[in-house]
Design a protein around this motif. Structure first.
Motif, short mmCIF file in Angstrom:
data_model
loop_
_atom_site.label_atom_id
_atom_site.label_comp_id
_atom_site.label_asym_id
_atom_site.label_seq_id
_atom_site.Cartn_x
_atom_site.Cartn_y
_atom_site.Cartn_z
N ALA A 107 -5.16 13.25 -15.47
CA ALA A 107 -6.00 12.07 -15.29
C ALA A 107 -5.72 11.35 -13.98
O ALA A 107 -6.59 10.62 -13.47
N LEU A 108 -4.51 11.54 -13.42
CA LEU A 108 -4.14 10.84 -12.19
C LEU A 108 -4.13 11.75 -10.97
O LEU A 108 -3.75 11.32 -9.88
N GLU A 109 -4.57 12.98 -11.15
CA GLU A 109 -4.43 13.99 -10.09
C GLU A 109 -5.08 13.56 -8.78
O GLU A 109 -4.53 13.80 -7.70
N ARG A 110 -6.22 12.93 -8.85
CA ARG A 110 -6.94 12.55 -7.63
C ARG A 110 -6.15 11.57 -6.77
O ARG A 110 -6.35 11.50 -5.56
N TRP A 111 -5.26 10.80 -7.38
CA TRP A 111 -4.58 9.72 -6.65
C TRP A 111 -3.10 10.02 -6.39
O TRP A 111 -2.37 9.14 -5.95
N THR A 112 -2.68 11.25 -6.67
CA THR A 112 -1.27 11.60 -6.43
C THR A 112 -1.14 12.52 -5.23
O THR A 112 -2.12 13.07 -4.74
N SER A 159 0.81 -1.21 0.00
CA SER A 159 0.00 0.00 0.00
C SER A 159 0.85 1.26 0.00
O SER A 159 0.40 2.32 -0.41
N GLY A 160 2.11 1.16 0.45
CA GLY A 160 2.96 2.35 0.51
C GLY A 160 3.65 2.68 -0.80
O GLY A 160 4.31 3.71 -0.91
N THR A 161 3.51 1.82 -1.81
CA THR A 161 4.16 2.06 -3.10
C THR A 161 3.55 3.27 -3.78
O THR A 161 2.33 3.43 -3.80
N ASP A 162 4.39 4.14 -4.36
CA ASP A 162 3.83 5.33 -5.01
C ASP A 162 3.14 4.95 -6.31
O ASP A 162 3.36 3.88 -6.88
N LEU A 163 2.30 5.85 -6.80
CA LEU A 163 1.43 5.57 -7.93
C LEU A 163 2.22 5.20 -9.19
O LEU A 163 1.87 4.24 -9.89
N ALA A 164 3.27 5.95 -9.49
CA ALA A 164 4.05 5.67 -10.70
C ALA A 164 4.65 4.27 -10.65
O ALA A 164 4.64 3.55 -11.66
N ALA A 165 5.16 3.88 -9.49
CA ALA A 165 5.75 2.55 -9.35
C ALA A 165 4.68 1.47 -9.50
O ALA A 165 4.92 0.42 -10.10
N ARG A 166 3.48 1.71 -8.94
CA ARG A 166 2.40 0.73 -9.07
C ARG A 166 1.99 0.56 -10.53
O ARG A 166 1.78 -0.55 -11.01
N LEU A 167 1.87 1.68 -11.24
CA LEU A 167 1.48 1.61 -12.64
C LEU A 167 2.55 0.93 -13.49
O LEU A 167 2.23 0.15 -14.40
N ALA A 168 3.81 1.21 -13.19
CA ALA A 168 4.89 0.56 -13.93
C ALA A 168 4.86 -0.95 -13.72
O ALA A 168 5.02 -1.73 -14.67
N ALA A 169 4.62 -1.36 -12.47
CA ALA A 169 4.61 -2.79 -12.16
C ALA A 169 3.41 -3.49 -12.80
O ALA A 169 3.55 -4.54 -13.44
N VAL A 170 2.22 -2.92 -12.62
CA VAL A 170 1.03 -3.59 -13.16
C VAL A 170 1.03 -3.53 -14.69
O VAL A 170 0.55 -4.46 -15.35
N VAL A 172 -12.19 3.19 -7.05
CA VAL A 172 -11.74 2.35 -8.16
C VAL A 172 -12.59 2.53 -9.41
O VAL A 172 -12.08 2.50 -10.54
N GLY A 173 -13.89 2.76 -9.23
CA GLY A 173 -14.74 2.98 -10.39
C GLY A 173 -14.37 4.26 -11.13
O GLY A 173 -14.41 4.31 -12.36
N GLN A 174 -13.98 5.27 -10.38
CA GLN A 174 -13.60 6.54 -10.99
C GLN A 174 -12.23 6.46 -11.67
O GLN A 174 -11.89 7.32 -12.47
N ALA A 175 -11.46 5.44 -11.33
CA ALA A 175 -10.14 5.27 -11.93
C ALA A 175 -10.21 4.57 -13.28
O ALA A 175 -9.19 4.46 -13.97
N VAL A 218 -5.49 -2.33 -13.77
CA VAL A 218 -4.85 -1.01 -13.70
C VAL A 218 -5.64 -0.09 -12.77
O VAL A 218 -5.06 0.64 -11.96
N ALA A 219 -6.97 -0.12 -12.87
CA ALA A 219 -7.79 0.72 -12.00
C ALA A 219 -7.56 0.37 -10.53
O ALA A 219 -7.49 1.26 -9.67
N ALA A 220 -7.43 -0.92 -10.24
CA ALA A 220 -7.17 -1.34 -8.86
C ALA A 220 -5.82 -0.83 -8.37
O ALA A 220 -5.67 -0.44 -7.20
#
Length: 214
Positions: free
Chosen positions: A209-214, A89-100, A158-161, A146-148
């Motif tokens: 597009a990612l502003e809400r989650w950063t 859960s502590g992984t930042d958004l960019a790292a999560r997106l790169a991994a998934v 998650v629905g908004q993502a 990706v949304a998750a």
């Protein structure tokens, strides 16, 4: 010998609840193998049941017809991939997106997945007049994964993502997938993926597009 009692044969019929999952796993494994080896037309529900060591009643109790079985095979492949997306859960958004992004791409370009996708493309006219959309299962599974990842720290969003996830999948998955289906080496496509994923993340971030989650 006289006086000995012959061993009793096991009764047929529905397996006990404790073995129901095992029967379903065998049916789906057999169906996957037969669809890949023989194609859609060359595979029958009866043959799947026979290869799985299950009764005909077992397969028809679970799947109304061959189309439903085919969709279940695809869903099984995608569900197994989804289960591998555990993230800290502590992984930042960019790292999560790169991994998934890499996992979705690698899973979709796996030989079995590509073979099923080619089969789906071949069989598209068969499903045109039905509610079955096997091709959409691949797209939807990628978007959901990706949304998750985007909404990991705020699961209620998650629905908004989904919109951002769709854009990400369009940028990251679709070009190499089309090239793989045309026969380009998967290893080369995967090797070229990290810069594409990084560019997609930067594009989504720049657009807000990612502003809400950063």
């Amino acid at each position: 010998m006289a006086g000995e009692t012959a061993p009793r044969k096991g009764r047929g019929g529905r397996p006990p609840a404790s073995r129901a999952g095992d029967v379903e796993a065998r049916l789906l494994a057999a169906a996957t193998r037969l669809f890949l080896e023989r194609g859609y037309d060359g595979t029958s529900c009866d043959q799947v049941a026979l290869d799985a060591g299950a009764g005909k009643a077992s397969i028809y109790a679970r799947y109304a017809n061959k189309a439903a079985l085919f969709a279940a095979v695809i869903d099984r492949l995608l569900t197994r991939s989804f289960a591998q997306d555990e993230m800290e859960s502590g992984t930042d958004l960019a790292a999560r997106l790169a991994a998934v992004g890499m996992r979705v791409l690698a899973d979709t370009l796996h030989p079995d997945a590509l073979a099923l996708l080619r089969l789906v493309v071949t069989e598209l006219p068969r499903f045109a007049d039905t509610d079955m959309r096997p091709a959409q299962l691949f797209w939807q599974a990628g978007v959901q994964r990706v949304a998750a990842a985007i909404a990991l720290q705020a699961p209620e969003t998650v629905g908004q993502a989904s919109d951002a996830a769709e854009q990400f999948i369009e940028l990251v998955l679709m070009p190499p997938l089309m090239r793989a289906l045309l026969g380009e080496p998967v290893a080369l496509l995967l090797a070229a993926a990290p810069p594409r994923i990084e560019a997609a993340i930067a594009s989504l971030a720049a657009s807000g597009a990612l502003e809400r989650w950063t």
